[in-house]
Design a protein around this motif. Structure first.
Motif, PDB file in Angstrom:
ATOM      1  N   ARG A 131     -19.317  29.796  22.053  1.00 22.69           N
ATOM      2  CA  ARG A 131     -20.529  29.878  21.239  1.00 22.69           C
ATOM      3  C   ARG A 131     -21.756  30.086  22.107  1.00 22.69           C
ATOM      4  NH1 ARG A 131     -18.309  24.869  17.702  1.00 22.69           N
ATOM      5  NH2 ARG A 131     -17.350  26.039  15.986  1.00 22.69           N
ATOM      6  N   ALA A 132     -21.822  29.353  23.232  1.00 28.22           N
ATOM      7  CA  ALA A 132     -22.982  29.480  24.122  1.00 28.22           C
ATOM      8  C   ALA A 132     -23.148  30.915  24.601  1.00 28.22           C
ATOM      9  CB  ALA A 132     -22.831  28.532  25.307  1.00 28.22           C
ATOM     10  N   ALA A 133     -22.044  31.529  25.011  1.00 27.71           N
ATOM     11  CA  ALA A 133     -22.111  32.901  25.520  1.00 27.71           C
ATOM     12  C   ALA A 133     -22.634  33.863  24.466  1.00 27.71           C
ATOM     13  CB  ALA A 133     -20.726  33.341  25.999  1.00 27.71           C
ATOM     14  N   GLN A 134     -22.132  33.721  23.235  1.00 27.13           N
ATOM     15  CA  GLN A 134     -22.520  34.666  22.188  1.00 27.13           C
ATOM     16  C   GLN A 134     -23.928  34.392  21.666  1.00 27.13           C
ATOM     17  OE1 GLN A 134     -19.038  36.077  19.567  1.00 27.13           O
ATOM     18  NE2 GLN A 134     -18.350  34.060  20.258  1.00 27.13           N
ATOM     19  N   LEU A 135     -24.306  33.121  21.574  1.00 29.55           N
ATOM     20  CA  LEU A 135     -25.671  32.807  21.145  1.00 29.55           C
ATOM     21  C   LEU A 135     -26.683  33.299  22.168  1.00 29.55           C
ATOM     22  CD1 LEU A 135     -25.121  29.189  19.788  1.00 29.55           C
ATOM     23  CD2 LEU A 135     -25.606  31.224  18.426  1.00 29.55           C
ATOM     24  N   ASN A 136     -26.403  33.080  23.450  1.00 34.47           N
ATOM     25  CA  ASN A 136     -27.316  33.555  24.487  1.00 34.47           C
ATOM     26  C   ASN A 136     -27.394  35.079  24.523  1.00 34.47           C
ATOM     27  OD1 ASN A 136     -28.324  31.119  25.552  1.00 34.47           O
ATOM     28  ND2 ASN A 136     -26.487  30.806  26.788  1.00 34.47           N
ATOM     29  N   ALA A 137     -26.266  35.735  24.202  1.00 33.23           N
ATOM     30  CA  ALA A 137     -26.252  37.203  24.200  1.00 33.23           C
ATOM     31  C   ALA A 137     -27.154  37.789  23.117  1.00 33.23           C
ATOM     32  CB  ALA A 137     -24.827  37.713  24.021  1.00 33.23           C
ATOM     33  N   SER A 242     -10.872  26.159  26.148  1.00 25.87           N
ATOM     34  CA  SER A 242     -12.258  25.926  26.529  1.00 25.87           C
ATOM     35  C   SER A 242     -12.879  27.130  27.227  1.00 25.87           C
ATOM     36  CB  SER A 242     -12.369  24.692  27.445  1.00 25.87           C
ATOM     37  OG  SER A 242     -11.585  24.855  28.603  1.00 25.87           O
ATOM     38  N   ALA A 243     -12.183  28.260  27.216  1.00 29.94           N
ATOM     39  CA  ALA A 243     -12.712  29.479  27.830  1.00 29.94           C
ATOM     40  C   ALA A 243     -13.669  30.180  26.861  1.00 29.94           C
ATOM     41  CB  ALA A 243     -11.569  30.419  28.207  1.00 29.94           C
ATOM     42  N   PRO A 244     -14.606  30.977  27.382  1.00 28.82           N
ATOM     43  CA  PRO A 244     -15.587  31.657  26.531  1.00 28.82           C
ATOM     44  C   PRO A 244     -14.991  32.885  25.843  1.00 28.82           C
ATOM     45  CG  PRO A 244     -15.970  32.228  28.813  1.00 28.82           C
ATOM     46  CD  PRO A 244     -14.858  31.221  28.817  1.00 28.82           C
ATOM     47  N   VAL A 245     -13.964  32.661  25.012  1.00 24.36           N
ATOM     48  CA  VAL A 245     -13.248  33.735  24.338  1.00 24.36           C
ATOM     49  C   VAL A 245     -13.330  33.537  22.827  1.00 24.36           C
ATOM     50  CG1 VAL A 245     -11.013  34.863  23.994  1.00 24.36           C
ATOM     51  CG2 VAL A 245     -11.639  33.976  26.261  1.00 24.36           C
ATOM     52  N   GLY A 246     -13.753  34.562  22.133  1.00 24.35           N
ATOM     53  CA  GLY A 246     -13.737  34.568  20.674  1.00 24.35           C
ATOM     54  C   GLY A 246     -12.808  35.657  20.191  1.00 24.35           C
ATOM     55  N   ALA A 247     -12.144  35.421  19.065  1.00 25.39           N
ATOM     56  CA  ALA A 247     -11.237  36.438  18.518  1.00 25.39           C
ATOM     57  C   ALA A 247     -11.050  36.216  17.033  1.00 25.39           C
ATOM     58  CB  ALA A 247      -9.884  36.394  19.232  1.00 25.39           C
ATOM     59  N   LEU A 248     -10.944  37.307  16.305  1.00 26.36           N
ATOM     60  CA  LEU A 248     -10.705  37.233  14.864  1.00 26.36           C
ATOM     61  C   LEU A 248      -9.893  38.444  14.427  1.00 26.36           C
ATOM     62  CD1 LEU A 248     -11.207  35.837  12.141  1.00 26.36           C
ATOM     63  CD2 LEU A 248     -13.284  37.225  11.919  1.00 26.36           C
ATOM     64  N   GLY A 267     -17.328  36.350  27.200  1.00 30.77           N
ATOM     65  CA  GLY A 267     -18.707  36.402  27.667  1.00 30.77           C
ATOM     66  C   GLY A 267     -19.009  35.375  28.723  1.00 30.77           C
ATOM     67  N   ASP A 268     -20.012  35.651  29.501  1.00 30.80           N
ATOM     68  CA  ASP A 268     -20.553  34.663  30.415  1.00 30.80           C
ATOM     69  C   ASP A 268     -21.429  33.716  29.587  1.00 30.80           C
ATOM     70  OD1 ASP A 268     -22.868  33.680  32.265  1.00 30.80           O
ATOM     71  OD2 ASP A 268     -21.282  34.333  33.622  1.00 30.80           O
ATOM     72  N   LEU A 305     -15.325  37.090  34.303  1.00 30.81           N
ATOM     73  CA  LEU A 305     -16.237  36.367  33.422  1.00 30.81           C
ATOM     74  C   LEU A 305     -15.727  34.959  33.146  1.00 30.81           C
ATOM     75  CD1 LEU A 305     -17.427  38.909  30.693  1.00 30.81           C
ATOM     76  CD2 LEU A 305     -18.607  38.100  32.732  1.00 30.81           C
ATOM     77  N   MET A 306     -14.439  34.824  32.859  1.00 29.12           N
ATOM     78  CA  MET A 306     -13.881  33.506  32.563  1.00 29.12           C
ATOM     79  C   MET A 306     -13.901  32.605  33.790  1.00 29.12           C
ATOM     80  SD  MET A 306     -10.737  34.349  29.964  1.00 29.12           S
ATOM     81  CE  MET A 306      -9.917  35.481  31.101  1.00 29.12           C
TER      82      MET A 306
END
Length: 319
Positions: A131-137, A242-248, A267-268, A305-306
């Motif tokens: 979430r942090a990576a995508q919100l910051n992006a 706990s990795a910065p990975v999103g998927a749907l 994402g970073d 990135l991870m």
């Protein structure tokens, strides 16, 4: 009611976990007539509020439940699927993946505000690097603040004024009947959920054919295919929960009938850089779709990135 002994269902003790497990128990009884008793099990992730990467990361919410199943103290366990490690345990079987609740994330913010309405510098809480990576992006200028705890704890930080908003899974609020507290449902175009988010996993011992047969009535084929694609991608990326990975993954109509459309992001946590790709393929081959998209993301530098994810950032339980 069935004349067989009641099934013992292991669950975490939080309000969300017992609500989810209670809904599964009621559905089992409704469809099969078998009575189900809830048995609460304390997990390391519940007892220790340190960042999850410091106490084991992947599996801290499910290890004790799985142990209870294997030791015969309970007959099955219900997990939030996004908390379940992708590496299978040969002594256990994933007997059912229930019909998925809304997998999207939501914002709960002060004064009914949306993300775009929060002024720069607003404090938004999440314990998730994804979430942090995508919100910051998104470049909105909000400050991401690490937070853990159950739904009440997180939302309480907003109502108390400690935070301006928190990001949670909509599925949890829906199951608790608290969906009206969300001030915005986040579009997956902006924030992709965690792999498996919104789905529940029912595990039993691999040698317990009777329980597996009972649980099979709960299995939703489309949900299982979607989360299989998402979790195959996560596994192929060699990323933990706990990795910065999103998927749907969504089941969509293709040229040859139903197919899977899988979107993913790595994402970073700072928001840059970000790799966001998608792939589609046969509904009958969900693992292959996930593995293929993971290979494309690795070719774009996903591993680097991870590897840069700060060790103090981690996910919390499904909420």
């Amino acid at each position: 009611m069935s004349d067989r002994a009641p099934l013992r269902l292991g669950t975490r003790a939080s309000a969300l976990a017992t609500t989810q497990s209670g809904q599964v128990a009621a559905r089992i009884t409704e469809l099969t007539g078998v009575e189900v008793q809830l048995v609460t099990v304390s997990t390391e992730g519940d007892r220790n509020q340190a960042p999850l990467t410091q106490i084991g990361g992947t599996g801290v919410f499910v290890a004790a439940l799985r142990e209870a199943v294997l030791e015969g103290r309970v007959d099955l366990a219900v997990h939030s699927l996004k908390d379940l490690p992708t590496t299978p345990d040969p002594a256990l079987t994933l007997a059912a993946v229930t019909s998925r609740e809304d997998p999207r994330d939501v914002l709960v913010a002060r004064d009914g505000l949306t993300l775009g309405e929060l002024p720069p510098g607003s404090r938004v809480g999440t314990g998730s690097p994804r979430r942090a990576a995508q919100l910051n992006a998104l470049g909105l200028g909000v400050e991401i603040v690490p937070v853990r705890g159950n739904v009440d704890t997180r939302i309480g930080k907003v109502t108390s004024g400690e935070l301006d908003g928190v990001v949670l899974a909509r599925a949890g609020l829906l199951r608790l009947g608290r969906e009206d507290e969300a001030t915005e449902v986040l579009d997956p175009i902006q924030v992709l959920p965690a792999p498996g988010q919104g789905a529940l996993a029912c595990e039993c011992r691999a040698d317990d054919a009777e329980t597996a047969t009972i649980l099979a009535v709960l299995d939703d084929p489309d949900t299982r295919a979607a989360v299989t694609a998402e979790r195959s991608l996560l596994s192929a990326l060699e990323a933990g929960c706990s990795a910065p990975v999103g998927a749907l993954a969504d089941v969509v109509w293709g040229d040859d009938g139903d197919e899977l459309w899988l979107r993913a992001v790595v994402g970073d946590p700072s928001g840059s850089p970000t790799i966001r790709l998608s792939a589609s393929g046969p509904l009958s081959e969900p693992a292959a779709v996930g593995e293929r998209l993971a290979a494309e993301m690795l070719a774009e530098g996903a591993s680097e990135l991870m590897a840069d994810t700060p060790s103090g950032t981690s996910i919390g339980p499904t909420s």
